[in-house]
Design an enzyme around this catalytic site. Structure first.
Site, PDB file in Angstrom:
ATOM      1  N   LYS A  53      70.159  69.772  14.304  1.00 59.30           N
ATOM      2  CA  LYS A  53      69.759  69.926  12.905  1.00 59.30           C
ATOM      3  C   LYS A  53      70.058  68.662  12.083  1.00 59.30           C
ATOM      4  O   LYS A  53      70.799  67.795  12.510  1.00 59.30           O
ATOM      5  CB  LYS A  53      70.474  71.138  12.290  1.00 59.30           C
TER       6      LYS A  53
HETATM    7  C1  LIG Z   1      64.200  78.557  11.422  1.00 64.14           C
HETATM    8  C2  LIG Z   1      65.469  78.829  12.166  1.00 64.14           C
HETATM    9  N1  LIG Z   1      66.140  79.954  11.901  1.00 64.14           N
HETATM   10  C3  LIG Z   1      67.292  80.256  12.525  1.00 64.14           C
HETATM   11  C4  LIG Z   1      67.823  79.422  13.485  1.00 64.14           C
HETATM   12  C5  LIG Z   1      69.049  79.837  14.202  1.00 64.14           C
HETATM   13  O1  LIG Z   1      70.114  78.924  14.090  1.00 64.14           O
HETATM   14  P1  LIG Z   1      71.193  78.819  15.252  1.00 64.14           P
HETATM   15  O2  LIG Z   1      70.563  78.116  16.399  1.00 64.14           O
HETATM   16  O3  LIG Z   1      72.296  78.018  14.613  1.00 64.14           O
HETATM   17  O4  LIG Z   1      71.628  80.188  15.582  1.00 64.14           O
HETATM   18  C6  LIG Z   1      67.161  78.231  13.797  1.00 64.14           C
HETATM   19  C7  LIG Z   1      67.694  77.329  14.817  1.00 64.14           C
HETATM   20  O5  LIG Z   1      67.032  76.529  15.423  1.00 64.14           O
HETATM   21  C8  LIG Z   1      65.948  77.934  13.129  1.00 64.14           C
HETATM   22  O6  LIG Z   1      65.265  76.815  13.401  1.00 64.14           O
END
Ligand SMILES: Cc1ncc(COP(=O)(O)O)c(C=O)c1O
Length: 429
Positions: free
Chosen positions: A200
């Site tokens: 990210k």
């Molecule tokens: C749009 C979106 N929502 C939620 C998430 C979930 O985040 P995490 O991978 O930290 O659980 C991501 C992760 O790539 C995402 O791109």
């Protein structure tokens, strides 16, 4: 016209220029991690300041959120947020048909049913008209995603939510630093969720997430939810009493310390990224049949992922399937050293988990609500997936300006061979 690398020509991007580091790990990040290991409190449930509470405070201050609660992942932030908002069995939650899978899974974690709405073909975010069409008596919340870093149309979505008495949970996983009418995304609806997963724009050294809100009660509820339902208060010994349903979704202190160190460089990185990406997109915008990503007026795009749409008609290929042009361009650009890829192979509702309804067994949560309304459709999400490719991660590095210029050279080279592109795409169709 130079020969395409796919047919033996020299690739525009030399092999030794192709690797780009992300995240950037500097001495101050290493020191922050070592300091956390050596001296700091390693758990977020200890009394007093610790790396986790420090990150929460710094994140809230930096972006102007009233409350921030650090959790284990962005997915956990979404799930805990829905729980705090009171979303549960029998509820429906509207989510975009184009997003990362976690957006669609979070309602299921609360035994609620995700109802997918189509996206806007330019911003790739929730289409407010389709959201409104899919509201039923069971709808409890809307999750607008700021996909790829582009703010969703929050003016209209928040208005729809207020008129129908629905909660708005912003999925800002891909969009830290993006703004909507001068306000940071994540803090405009009732609550927001960020991901610190290592790819990210503001990463940690692994997994992490942040919940933000302007509502103290919601923040407290998420704080309890991440900690077995317990209440941890400064100056009071932990009593191990659970006051409500809880999970163990706490953030690790080392990961908090790493992100806190990264946060101090975010503004510099962001400035460089805005400059690099803007120059890159300005060059690509001149190519016929290529639509570069754009943000809504009065918003700032965080440029987490760059998505490009391709129009077969511009190559004289009106009758050719967009997928054929997409896969031809993917092959030719990758041969030149531009790592174009697909992001999401299908609309979210077509993911196996939703088609086969693999939830809690016994058909739950879908068995509670029955058939969600208006399951079919999503023409815009479908079209975007069919005719676009993305560029991920490489442009996040603030030193990527030179590489992006090479990428633009490669696009121009491929476009200069438009006849070859047309022949290959027609053959693949
Ligand atoms: C749009 C979106 N929502 C939620 C998430 C979930 O985040 P995490 O991978 O930290 O659980 C991501 C992760 O790539 C995402 O791109």
């Amino acid at each position: 016209m130079s020969k395409l690398a796919a047919f033996g020509g020299t690739a525009v991007v030399p092999r030794d220029r192709r690797h780009v580091d992300w995240p950037l790990v500097e001495d101050e990040d290493r020191k922050a991690v070592i300091d956390a290991l050596d001296g700091a409190r390693l758990v977020s449930n200890s009394d007093g300041a610790n790396p986790v509470s420090t990150l929460e405070e710094h994140w809230a201050r930096k972006f102007g959120f009233d409350h921030c609660v650090a959790v284990s992942t962005g997915t956990a932030a979404l799930s805990l947020a829905l729980a705090a908002l009171g979303v549960g069995p029998g509820d429906e939650v509207i989510v975009p048909a184009l997003s990362f899978i976690a957006t669609g899974l979070a309602p299921v974690h609360q035994m609620a049913v995700p109802v997918f709405a189509d996206v806007d073909p330019v911003t790739f975010n929730l289409d407010p008209d389709d959201v409104e069409r899919r509201i039923t008596a069971r709808t409890a919340a809307i999750i607008p995603v700021h996909l790829h870093g582009a703010p969703a149309d929050l003016d209209r979505i928040v208005d729809i939510a207020r008129r129908h008495g629905l909660a708005v949970l912003e999925d800002a996983a891909q969009a830290p630093g993006a703004t909507h009418r001068g306000r940071p995304v994540g803090g405009i609806g009732d609550a927001g969720a960020f991901s610190l997963q290592v790819t990210k724009n503001i990463p940690t050294c692994g997994e992490g997430g942040l919940f933000v809100t302007g509502n103290a009660e919601l923040a407290e509820s998420v704080r309890r939810g991440r900690q077995f339902g317990e209440v941890i208060e400064r100056g009071r010994e932990r009593d191990y009493v659970s006051y409500g349903l809880g999970w163990n979704h706490k953030m690790n202190a080392i990961q908090a310390a790493f992100t806190d160190a990264q946060l101090t460089r975010f503004d510099d990185y962001e400035r460089a990224r805005q400059r690099n990406v803007t120059e890159f997109l300005a060059r690509l915008a001149a190519l016929p049949g290529l639509r570069v990503p754009a943000a809504l007026p009065d918003t700032t795009h965080a440029w987490h992922i760059l998505r490009f749409r391709f129009d077969p008609a511009a190559f004289g290929l009106d009758a050719v399937r967009p997928e054929a042009l997409r896969s031809t361009l993917r092959r030719l650009l990758r041969a030149e050293g531009v790592p174009m890829s697909q992001y999401q192979l299908m609309p979210l509702p077509e993911q196996k988990v939703f088609v086969d309804r693999v939830g809690f067994g016994g058909g739950y949560p879908w068995a509670v609500t029955g058939e969600p309304a208006a399951g079919a459709g999503y023409p815009a999400a479908r079209a975007v997936i069919a005719d676009s490719l993305t560029l991920q991660k490489r442009h996040l590095n603030p030193g990527s300006g030179g590489l992006l210029r090479l990428y633009a050279d490669a696009f121009e080279k491929v476009w200069a061979n438009a006849d070859m592109v047309a022949t290959l795409a027609a053959a693949a169709s």
